[in-house]
Design a protein around this motif. Structure first.
Motif, PDB file in Angstrom:
ATOM      1  N   LEU A 137      46.794  50.061  -3.483  1.00 14.53           N
ATOM      2  CA  LEU A 137      46.770  48.750  -2.811  1.00 14.53           C
ATOM      3  C   LEU A 137      45.675  48.714  -1.745  1.00 14.53           C
ATOM      4  O   LEU A 137      45.012  47.696  -1.551  1.00 14.53           O
ATOM      5  N   LEU A 138      45.476  49.854  -1.066  1.00 17.62           N
ATOM      6  CA  LEU A 138      44.447  49.875  -0.013  1.00 17.62           C
ATOM      7  C   LEU A 138      43.064  49.615  -0.615  1.00 17.62           C
ATOM      8  O   LEU A 138      42.293  48.804  -0.082  1.00 17.62           O
ATOM      9  N   LEU A 139      42.757  50.277  -1.719  1.00 19.28           N
ATOM     10  CA  LEU A 139      41.426  50.069  -2.312  1.00 19.28           C
ATOM     11  C   LEU A 139      41.289  48.628  -2.806  1.00 19.28           C
ATOM     12  O   LEU A 139      40.229  48.018  -2.685  1.00 19.28           O
ATOM     13  N   ARG A 140      42.377  48.075  -3.332  1.00 21.03           N
ATOM     14  CA  ARG A 140      42.317  46.672  -3.770  1.00 21.03           C
ATOM     15  C   ARG A 140      42.150  45.736  -2.576  1.00 21.03           C
ATOM     16  O   ARG A 140      41.429  44.737  -2.635  1.00 21.03           O
ATOM     17  N   MET A 141      42.848  46.059  -1.500  1.00 26.01           N
ATOM     18  CA  MET A 141      42.724  45.219  -0.294  1.00 26.01           C
ATOM     19  C   MET A 141      41.304  45.275   0.261  1.00 26.01           C
ATOM     20  O   MET A 141      40.727  44.258   0.649  1.00 26.01           O
ATOM     21  N   LEU A 142      40.718  46.479   0.306  1.00 25.41           N
ATOM     22  CA  LEU A 142      39.352  46.601   0.859  1.00 25.41           C
ATOM     23  C   LEU A 142      38.350  45.816   0.020  1.00 25.41           C
ATOM     24  O   LEU A 142      37.324  45.374   0.518  1.00 25.41           O
ATOM     25  N   ALA A 143      38.682  45.626  -1.272  1.00 24.26           N
ATOM     26  CA  ALA A 143      37.770  44.893  -2.155  1.00 24.26           C
ATOM     27  C   ALA A 143      38.031  43.392  -2.134  1.00 24.26           C
ATOM     28  O   ALA A 143      37.291  42.630  -2.749  1.00 24.26           O
ATOM     29  N   ARG A 144      39.082  42.952  -1.441  1.00 26.62           N
ATOM     30  CA  ARG A 144      39.356  41.504  -1.372  1.00 26.62           C
ATOM     31  C   ARG A 144      38.188  40.816  -0.665  1.00 26.62           C
ATOM     32  O   ARG A 144      37.749  41.267   0.402  1.00 26.62           O
ATOM     33  N   PRO A 145      37.689  39.704  -1.195  1.00 28.35           N
ATOM     34  CA  PRO A 145      36.557  39.041  -0.525  1.00 28.35           C
ATOM     35  C   PRO A 145      36.812  38.774   0.963  1.00 28.35           C
ATOM     36  O   PRO A 145      35.893  38.894   1.780  1.00 28.35           O
ATOM     37  N   ILE A 185      48.017  40.799   2.240  1.00 34.00           N
ATOM     38  CA  ILE A 185      48.649  41.572   1.149  1.00 34.00           C
ATOM     39  C   ILE A 185      49.559  40.667   0.331  1.00 34.00           C
ATOM     40  O   ILE A 185      49.628  40.764  -0.891  1.00 34.00           O
ATOM     41  N   ALA A 186      50.259  39.743   1.010  1.00 27.12           N
ATOM     42  CA  ALA A 186      51.140  38.827   0.285  1.00 27.12           C
ATOM     43  C   ALA A 186      50.319  37.935  -0.647  1.00 27.12           C
ATOM     44  O   ALA A 186      50.669  37.734  -1.811  1.00 27.12           O
ATOM     45  N   PHE A 187      49.207  37.420  -0.139  1.00 25.57           N
ATOM     46  CA  PHE A 187      48.346  36.583  -0.984  1.00 25.57           C
ATOM     47  C   PHE A 187      47.809  37.387  -2.176  1.00 25.57           C
ATOM     48  O   PHE A 187      47.776  36.905  -3.300  1.00 25.57           O
ATOM     49  N   MET A 188      47.407  38.621  -1.900  1.00 20.54           N
ATOM     50  CA  MET A 188      46.826  39.421  -2.992  1.00 20.54           C
ATOM     51  C   MET A 188      47.862  39.659  -4.088  1.00 20.54           C
ATOM     52  O   MET A 188      47.581  39.457  -5.269  1.00 20.54           O
ATOM     53  N   LEU A 189      49.072  40.061  -3.681  1.00 25.22           N
ATOM     54  CA  LEU A 189      50.080  40.403  -4.686  1.00 25.22           C
ATOM     55  C   LEU A 189      50.658  39.152  -5.342  1.00 25.22           C
ATOM     56  O   LEU A 189      51.101  39.191  -6.485  1.00 25.22           O
ATOM     57  N   HIS A 190      50.623  38.040  -4.624  1.00 23.05           N
ATOM     58  CA  HIS A 190      51.065  36.784  -5.243  1.00 23.05           C
ATOM     59  C   HIS A 190      50.036  36.316  -6.277  1.00 23.05           C
ATOM     60  O   HIS A 190      50.389  35.932  -7.393  1.00 23.05           O
ATOM     61  N   GLU A 191      48.764  36.394  -5.910  1.00 18.09           N
ATOM     62  CA  GLU A 191      47.723  35.947  -6.847  1.00 18.09           C
ATOM     63  C   GLU A 191      47.712  36.790  -8.111  1.00 18.09           C
ATOM     64  O   GLU A 191      47.404  36.306  -9.202  1.00 18.09           O
ATOM     65  N   SER A 192      48.046  38.077  -7.982  1.00 19.11           N
ATOM     66  CA  SER A 192      48.014  38.953  -9.154  1.00 19.11           C
ATOM     67  C   SER A 192      49.315  38.863  -9.953  1.00 19.11           C
ATOM     68  O   SER A 192      49.450  39.494 -10.996  1.00 19.11           O
ATOM     69  N   GLY A 193      50.287  38.113  -9.444  1.00 20.30           N
ATOM     70  CA  GLY A 193      51.560  37.978 -10.142  1.00 20.30           C
ATOM     71  C   GLY A 193      52.553  39.086  -9.812  1.00 20.30           C
ATOM     72  O   GLY A 193      53.649  39.129 -10.353  1.00 20.30           O
ATOM     73  N   GLU A 194      52.183  39.978  -8.895  1.00 19.20           N
ATOM     74  CA  GLU A 194      53.093  41.083  -8.555  1.00 19.20           C
ATOM     75  C   GLU A 194      54.147  40.672  -7.530  1.00 19.20           C
ATOM     76  O   GLU A 194      55.138  41.367  -7.353  1.00 19.20           O
ATOM     77  N   ALA A 195      53.915  39.567  -6.835  1.00 19.32           N
ATOM     78  CA  ALA A 195      54.899  39.083  -5.861  1.00 19.32           C
ATOM     79  C   ALA A 195      55.183  37.618  -6.138  1.00 19.32           C
ATOM     80  O   ALA A 195      54.299  36.884  -6.601  1.00 19.32           O
ATOM     81  N   ALA A 196      56.400  37.205  -5.840  1.00 20.22           N
ATOM     82  CA  ALA A 196      56.815  35.841  -6.171  1.00 20.22           C
ATOM     83  C   ALA A 196      56.143  34.805  -5.282  1.00 20.22           C
ATOM     84  O   ALA A 196      55.854  33.693  -5.726  1.00 20.22           O
ATOM     85  N   GLY A 197      55.879  35.148  -4.023  1.00 20.77           N
ATOM     86  CA  GLY A 197      55.310  34.141  -3.125  1.00 20.77           C
ATOM     87  C   GLY A 197      54.705  34.782  -1.892  1.00 20.77           C
ATOM     88  O   GLY A 197      54.605  36.006  -1.791  1.00 20.77           O
ATOM     89  N   ILE A 198      54.319  33.930  -0.966  1.00 16.96           N
ATOM     90  CA  ILE A 198      53.693  34.417   0.265  1.00 16.96           C
ATOM     91  C   ILE A 198      54.560  34.091   1.486  1.00 16.96           C
ATOM     92  O   ILE A 198      54.182  34.350   2.621  1.00 16.96           O
ATOM     93  N   GLY A 199      55.733  33.483   1.239  1.00 18.90           N
ATOM     94  CA  GLY A 199      56.585  33.027   2.347  1.00 18.90           C
ATOM     95  C   GLY A 199      57.177  34.185   3.132  1.00 18.90           C
ATOM     96  O   GLY A 199      57.173  35.331   2.687  1.00 18.90           O
ATOM     97  N   GLY A 200      57.683  33.860   4.319  1.00 17.91           N
ATOM     98  CA  GLY A 200      58.263  34.876   5.185  1.00 17.91           C
ATOM     99  C   GLY A 200      57.903  34.565   6.623  1.00 17.91           C
ATOM    100  O   GLY A 200      57.382  33.484   6.914  1.00 17.91           O
ATOM    101  N   GLN A 201      58.145  35.519   7.497  1.00 16.91           N
ATOM    102  CA  GLN A 201      57.845  35.284   8.913  1.00 16.91           C
ATOM    103  C   GLN A 201      56.338  35.403   9.149  1.00 16.91           C
ATOM    104  O   GLN A 201      55.750  36.442   8.895  1.00 16.91           O
TER     105      GLN A 201
END
Lengths: 284, 1013
Positions: free
Chosen positions: B649-657, B856-872
């Motif tokens: 996840l860290l390497l994917r996060m570092l590559a996020r635009p 991280i929530a946006f990344m995993l939501h966009e990839s379909g690994e997380a249901a959404g970005i909601g939360g605190q």
């Protein structure tokens, strides 16, 4: 002794005039920023000054090639004044856009060692970086210790920023090029910082970004046969103080600032300007 | 007059290279994955003059071609020369400007041409430029038309093509001189307003006036007033109706762009959750102006706020500094290059127009774009995000670099919704002596009735008509091309040099820039000082004859300042302009008649009271209703970790635009001209780690510094625009603290970019969007009061939408917060790179359970690994306490105790630590146990506000801990020479990542240069 008067040109898109004037003042010069048109119109004359600096910038937006339109203004309007300036043994420096201007007026590299005074014939050029991009990045420079250049005496290696899109030095005639080399006019080159100081200079083109532009023989700057006229693409004035070096937070801070000088905080770029001021004083 | 063609092409041969052609080849590879064998380039000049062709031909090497590296041909196309082009290309494309579009190389060439061939008295002589590209080894699937469409913008450019058939028949494209269509001068028209409401609205729509019904009715009523009719009759202007000049002038002055009507509106605000039901009389006055004026009573360094072109603070005894940021979104959507360039050179003029004139010394650029790798649908008339990115970047690069102003700070943010409207924020910092040689305080304008008003710099043309009103409307397929301009940094630089000399010579009594609304706004606003002016539009120098009066008055042609000069100083002012080759023309005088009086020669064409012009616009009444958005939750517990766990996840996060390195772009800005930049945009052992803030020491030889930073967090608006605003401010302040800002002497700028928030058929959710604005401003006030951070200048852009109905794209509500302030000594500052093995790593602040809308929530939501970005969403519950911690850290940096500090934001502790390892090219061992009560996900990836990671040398550790006593600090670990980052949570290893692979992941995504050669 009165401080040597330094003319720092500005106008039409020159934009390093403030700092260039400031560094001369820091080493005992008396610099004046002066609009090119004051010399063109004749209400001021170059003769008033003992050093001429053509700073960096984007004169006329570098349209039609960097330094070309400013070079033309000087070549056509200031020809006699410039010739007399060099003939009188007064130093000239061109930095970045100023180097481009001096090359395009033909002041650099100038004619041969036996006929050293300006003939205003262009013999080399500075063209678009191989990368195709304008970039601001720091490079390592090494100087030819045998160069006749009065500006670079005693300087071996410094770090400097380059900030240009057209810094690739080209000189199509290898005979002319070899003549410059033999006369030690290839004053300063881009070098690999991993080499030992004094052993970095090489004619073999270094890879990007060690050479930021693909210059022939890694040329960063050259002088004319008299050693008075000098131009370079990197910006020595931009490292007048150590706090301008990108590594300064990685080093232990040196001692305090002197009240009227930079003291231990003096940067590696300042010596070049001091050399010229001291040269002028020594010739009085 | 004859037109002579000159073409220039790079010489071929040993050591020579056609770099312009090669850049095109590499971009086709980088952006479209198309391999072309070779691209060759030709620069063309079309010279319209009375000089003989043979004379021009004899001097081409003196002007157009550099004989060392280029060949030239006169009156002949290079492609016809088999000597230069022995092989037949597969396609040839020639691109030139459309008539009337600014052609900077052409103007420069003409200037040079006159050095050799003076063209006295020939107003019409000029040079137009073009480029020709010849493609060799072009894949057969690529059509010439498509290729041309990627290489030019048909709003401002023309393309002439030769496809492979035409090439094989030697039918080469020969573009001709772009003759401007003649303009016909229309005398001022009487605009009948005694019409129905529908007709009033339709008049506003078709005339691009952007006025609503109430505003049109207010104007209608004005002309029914008998006293007004009588006074109009006395000056010989149509008494009972506005002229087109007046209506246009009112539309510009009353535009959302100029009057900020939404920020000034009366808002009925309802919060459906708390039951709140209140009225807010002007968000601006309530939440921005009032807190700043309250702060102004507590400090002595706030010299000028709100009323001038930028806010001014006293920096030391002799110098004051000012800053302004602007947006240029709509023009950048239509022509990214020209739009962005006018943005940067425009905000430079705001600085030049502050007080009696300040010198611009630093730029900031913040962009919001669609994802550069977007492969979804694109609405009509919108460019692909990568093209917007390239164009905007190039415009800002050229504008900033050629003006000699370093770009010291910025950011680039990506979100799908910015496809609809890119945001292009350009900021500039200026410096001025507190007192001029004549004793006047330079932040105060000193106009008096009788002063002569000059227009200085560029000329007025048909370009740039309706920019202010256009930017107050949503973007559509029919958006007008006249709203697009290309800046001319060299004309502006000449003007800037001249204006600052005139200031120091005491020749300027009042100055402002010509931006939105042109002369109508610039002279109109300055006329408030003396309560009147009289303008003669016939005196205004034009780019081409035939412009009508209203066009001259409202045209936003660039590179112009409006300057008032005392009559006795005019001769000296004229001489200075002549020396600098700057056009300066007296076009008006200040009066005290109370009237904005506009003439064209002898005829009065507009006669409006200053009061009506500036204060006549009725206050908007708007509805606002808040309901909390309820997106799908981001629940870490339900996420299936990939095989390599958090390390992957860290390497994917570092590559996020949003996180990835922007170095290949930022390095193309000059960030150290003026020799003052002590902390550059990229830091560390290889100068490629992220810088948090720009630090400059603007007085040569003196280490006294200034910090410039920014914060932007649009993702949080998906949950709460209030939290978004708080996070933006906190991020800007934290970035500045990392550089050692004096937290007791810092000021801020608020730049709001919002979607349309007025409820209507076009905007059914307007109430909610307005409630987002209300919440953002309430948080802005709360946080700025707590941080003692005055908002000294700001701007809003309120119509950032594309299209209507189902296809409408609205940007996420976005606040850019910029901070500038005092840094006592730039020798004592910090950078984000870890310095050496053995350095101790501390977290300052606490990690809370705040993963809502995180990267991280946006990344995993966009990839379909997380249901959404909601939360605190991250909150800032106790900003007063944060400030004391920030002060402690900042003073520790100023004392030399801390040389390593990094703000912890996108991607939380994991990403911040990775970036610090990248900058130092070292490894580190970090334990996140004890950094807060929250889950491991939150402590690793959460974006809780108020946090930093700092490095301290072991010998200073005890002093540091004592210095920070009473503040939340936690020992995280130690820097080591293992060349890998390990992050553990007690006994659990979460991340093991090699420094090299982190560097690679971080640097690759946005390197769109296509390599070096």
């Amino acid at each position: 002794m009165t401080a040597p008067k330094v003319a720092v040109l500005f106008g039409f898109g020159i934009n390093c005039d403030h700092e260039t004037a400031a560094v001369f003042n820091l080493v005992g010069g008396d610099a004046e920023r002066i609009h090119v048109n004051h010399f063109v119109s004749g209400n001021r004359v170059l003769e008033e000054f003992e050093i001429l600096a053509v700073p960096g910038g984007f004169s006329f937006g570098d349209h039609l090639g960097s330094g070309r339109l400013m070079g033309n203004r000087m070549r056509f309007a200031l020809r006699e004044q410039l010739h007399a300036f060099v003939a009188a043994g007064k130093p000239i420096i061109g930095i970045c856009n100023g180097f481009q201007v001096l090359v395009k007026t033909g002041l650099l590299p100038g004619p041969s060692a036996d006929q050293p005074l300006p003939d205003f014939v262009q013999r080399a050029s500075l063209t678009l970086n191989d990368s195709g991009r304008y970039e601001d990045r720091w490079v390592t420079l090494e100087f030819d210790e045998h160069s006749p250049c009065i500006w670079t005496k005693g300087i071996q290696r410094i770090d400097c920023p380059v900030r240009h899109g057209e810094g690739k030095f080209v000189m199509p005639s290898s005979t002319d090029f070899d003549a410059l080399a033999a006369n030690h006019q290839l004053t300063v080159r881009y070098v690999d910082p991993a080499t030992k100081p004094g052993q970095g200079i090489s004619d073999q083109p270094l890879p990007f970004p060690l050479s930021p532009n693909g210059s022939m023989r890694n040329i960063a700057g050259i002088c004319d046969a008299t050693g008075l006229v000098f131009g370079l693409m990197p910006h020595p004035e931009a490292v007048y103080a150590k706090w301008l070096h990108p590594d300064h937070t990685r080093k232990t801070a040196p001692g305090p600032l002197d009240s009227d000088a930079l003291g231990e905080w003096e940067g590696e770029g300042l010596q070049m300007f001091r050399n010229a001021v001291e040269y002028v004083l020594s010739k009085r | 007059m004859a037109v002579t063609r000159v073409e220039v092409t790079p010489k071929q041969g040993e050591g020579m290279r056609d770099v312009r052609g090669d850049v095109i080849r590499r971009q086709l590879k980088a952006d479209h994955n198309i391999d072309v064998g070779e691209v060759r380039s030709i620069n063309g000049f079309l010279i319209k003059s009375n000089t003989e062709k043979a004379d021009i031909a004899s001097r081409v090497n003196d002007l157009f071609a550099d004989p060392i590296i280029e060949d030239a041909l006169t009156d002949e196309l290079f492609l016809t020369s088999s000597e230069h082009f022995p092989t037949t290309p597969d396609a040839v494309i020639t691109i030139g400007f459309k008539p009337g579009v600014t052609d900077n190389p052409g103007s420069a060439a003409y200037d040079g041409f006159q050095t050799i061939f003076p063209q006295p008295d020939l107003v019409d002589a000029s040079i137009s430029t073009y480029h020709t590209y010849a493609f060799f080894g072009l894949p057969e699937t690529i059509t010439t038309e498509w290729l041309a469409s990627t290489l030019h913008n048909n709003l401002i450019q023309r393309a002439v093509l030769a496809d492979s058939t035409a090439c094989s028949n030697a039918q080469w494209p020969a573009i001709d001189y772009p003759e401007k269509p003649p303009q016909t001068l229309t005398p001022p028209q009487r605009m009948d307003l005694e019409i129905s409401d529908e007709a009033l609205l339709s008049l506003s729509d078709t005339g691009l006036l952007a006025l609503n019904l109430e505003e049109m009715q207010t104007i209608q009523a004005h002309y029914r007033d008998e006293t007004i009719r009588q006074s109009r009759a006395s000056v010989g202007i149509v008494p009972d109706a506005p002229t087109d000049v007046e209506l246009e002038c009112l539309a510009q002055t009353w535009s959302e762009h100029c009057k900020h009507k939404i920020f000034a509106s009366k808002i009925h605000h309802i919060d459906s959750e708390t039951g709140e039901d209140t009225y807010i009389d002007s968000i601006f006055k309530t939440h921005i102006m009032k807190p700043t004026h309250d702060l102004q009573k507590e400090v002595d360094w706030l010299l000028s706020v709100f009323h001038d072109n930028s806010g001014v603070i006293a920096w030391n005894e002799e110098w004051s500094v000012c800053m302004k940021a602007e947006t240029h979104n709509s023009p950048s959507a239509l022509d990214p290059y020209g739009g962005a360039m006018t943005g940067i050179v425009g905000v430079n003029r705001d600085i030049l127009g502050t007080g009696l004139g300040a010198r611009p010394i630093a730029n900031t650029d913040v962009f919001c774009f669609g994802p550069p790798n977007w492969d979804g649908e694109l609405p009509d008339n919108l460019f692909h995000p990568s093209r917007v990115f390239r164009g905007v970047h190039a415009g800002v690069r050229v504008g900033g670099n050629e003006s000699g102003i370093p770009t010291v700070n910025g950011a680039i943010v990506f979100d799908d919704r910015y496809i609809g409207k890119p945001l292009v924020y350009c900021g500039t910092v200026g410096i001025m002596p507190r007192k001029l040689p004549d004793g006047r305080e330079s932040h105060i304008k000193t106009p008096t009735a009788g002063d002569v008003v000059y227009m200085v710099g560029g000329r007025v043309g048909y370009d740039g008509i309706h920019g202010a009103t256009f930017s107050s409307l949503e973007l559509t397929e029919e958006s007008p091309s006249s709203a697009v301009q290309i800046g001319d940094p060299i004309t502006q630089k000449k003007m800037l040099d001249m204006v600052l000399e005139a200031r120091d010579a005491g020749l300027i009594s009042c100055i402002t820039d010509n931006g939105a609304g042109g002369l109508s706004s610039s002279i109109g606003e300055m006329a408030e000082y003396t309560n009147g002016c009289e303008i003669d539009l016939e005196k205004v120098p034009l780019k081409q004859p035939g412009l009508s009066a209203w066009e001259i008055l409202v045209s936003e042609s660039q590179e112009r300042m409006t300057i008032a000069v005392r009559p006795e100083d005019c001769a000296a002012f004229d001489a200075m302009a002549a020396l600098h080759e700057v056009e300066a023309t007296p076009v008006a005088t200040f009066t005290n008649t109370g009237m904005f009086h506009v003439k064209y020669g002898e005829d009065t064409v507009a006669y409006l009271s200053i009061e009506f012009l500036h204060d006549g616009v009725p206050q908007l009444q708007l509805e606002s209703e808040w309901r909390t958005p309820t997106p799908e939750q981001f629940n870490p517990e339900s996420i299936q970790l990939p095989q390599e766990g958090h390390s992957e996840l860290l390497l994917r996060m570092l590559a996020r635009p949003n996180i990835a390195s922007k170095e290949s772009w930022v390095r193309q800005y000059d960030h150290e001209v003026i020799a003052q930049t002590a902390v550059k945009p990229f830091v560390g052992v290889h100068r490629d780690g992220p810088g948090d803030a720009g630090v400059i020491a603007p007085l040569h030889g003196d280490p006294h510094g200034l910090v410039i930073s920014c914060g932007i967090a649009p993702r949080y608006s998906d949950l709460d625009a209030g939290a978004m605003a708080a996070a933006s401010i906190d991020e800007a302040v934290r970035n500045a603290v990392c550089a050692g800002i004096n937290v007791d002497k810092m000021a801020g700028l608020d730049n709001f970019c919002w979607p349309d928030s007025i409820e209507s058929a076009k905007t059914p959710d307007g109430k909610f969007k307005l409630a987002q604005l209300v919440r953002a401003n309430r948080e802005l006030e709360r946080v700025c009061r707590a941080y003692k951070l005055p908002c000294v200048s700001g701007k809003d852009s309120m119509k950032n939408d594309y299209g209507t109905g189902e296809n409408k794209i609205s940007i996420p509500p976005t606040l850019l917060y910029s901070v500038f302030g005092d840094q006592p000594d730039v020798r004592f500052t910090a950078t984000s790179d870890f310095k050496n093995p053995g350095e101790k790593i501390y977290l300052i602040g606490e990690s809370k359970e705040e993963l809502g809308a995180s990267e991280i929530a946006f990344m995993l939501h966009e990839s379909g690994e997380a249901a959404g970005i909601g939360g605190q969403v991250p909150l800032l519950p106790n900003p007063e306490r944060n400030l004391t911690t920030y002060r402690a850290l900042s003073t520790a940096i100023q004392a030399g105790l801390i040389r390593t500090a990094h703000d912890c934001s996108e991607g939380g502790v994991a990403v911040a630590a990775a970036e610090m390892c990248i900058g130092g090219r070292v490894g580190a061992e970090i334990d996140i146990d004890g950094t807060g009560e929250s889950s491991d996900w939150s402590r690793l990836w959460g974006e809780s506000l108020g946090r930093f990671i700092v490095g301290v040398q072991p010998e200073d550790e005890a002093d540091f801990v004592e210095w920070m006593s009473g503040h939340p600090i936690t020992l995280l670990g130690t820097v080591n020479d293992s060349d890998k980052l390990s992050i553990v949570d007690g006994y659990d290893t979460l991340i093991e990542a090699a420094t090299d692979s982190m560097v690679d992941a971080w640097q690759k995504t946005l390197d769109m240069t296509g390599g070096v050669a």
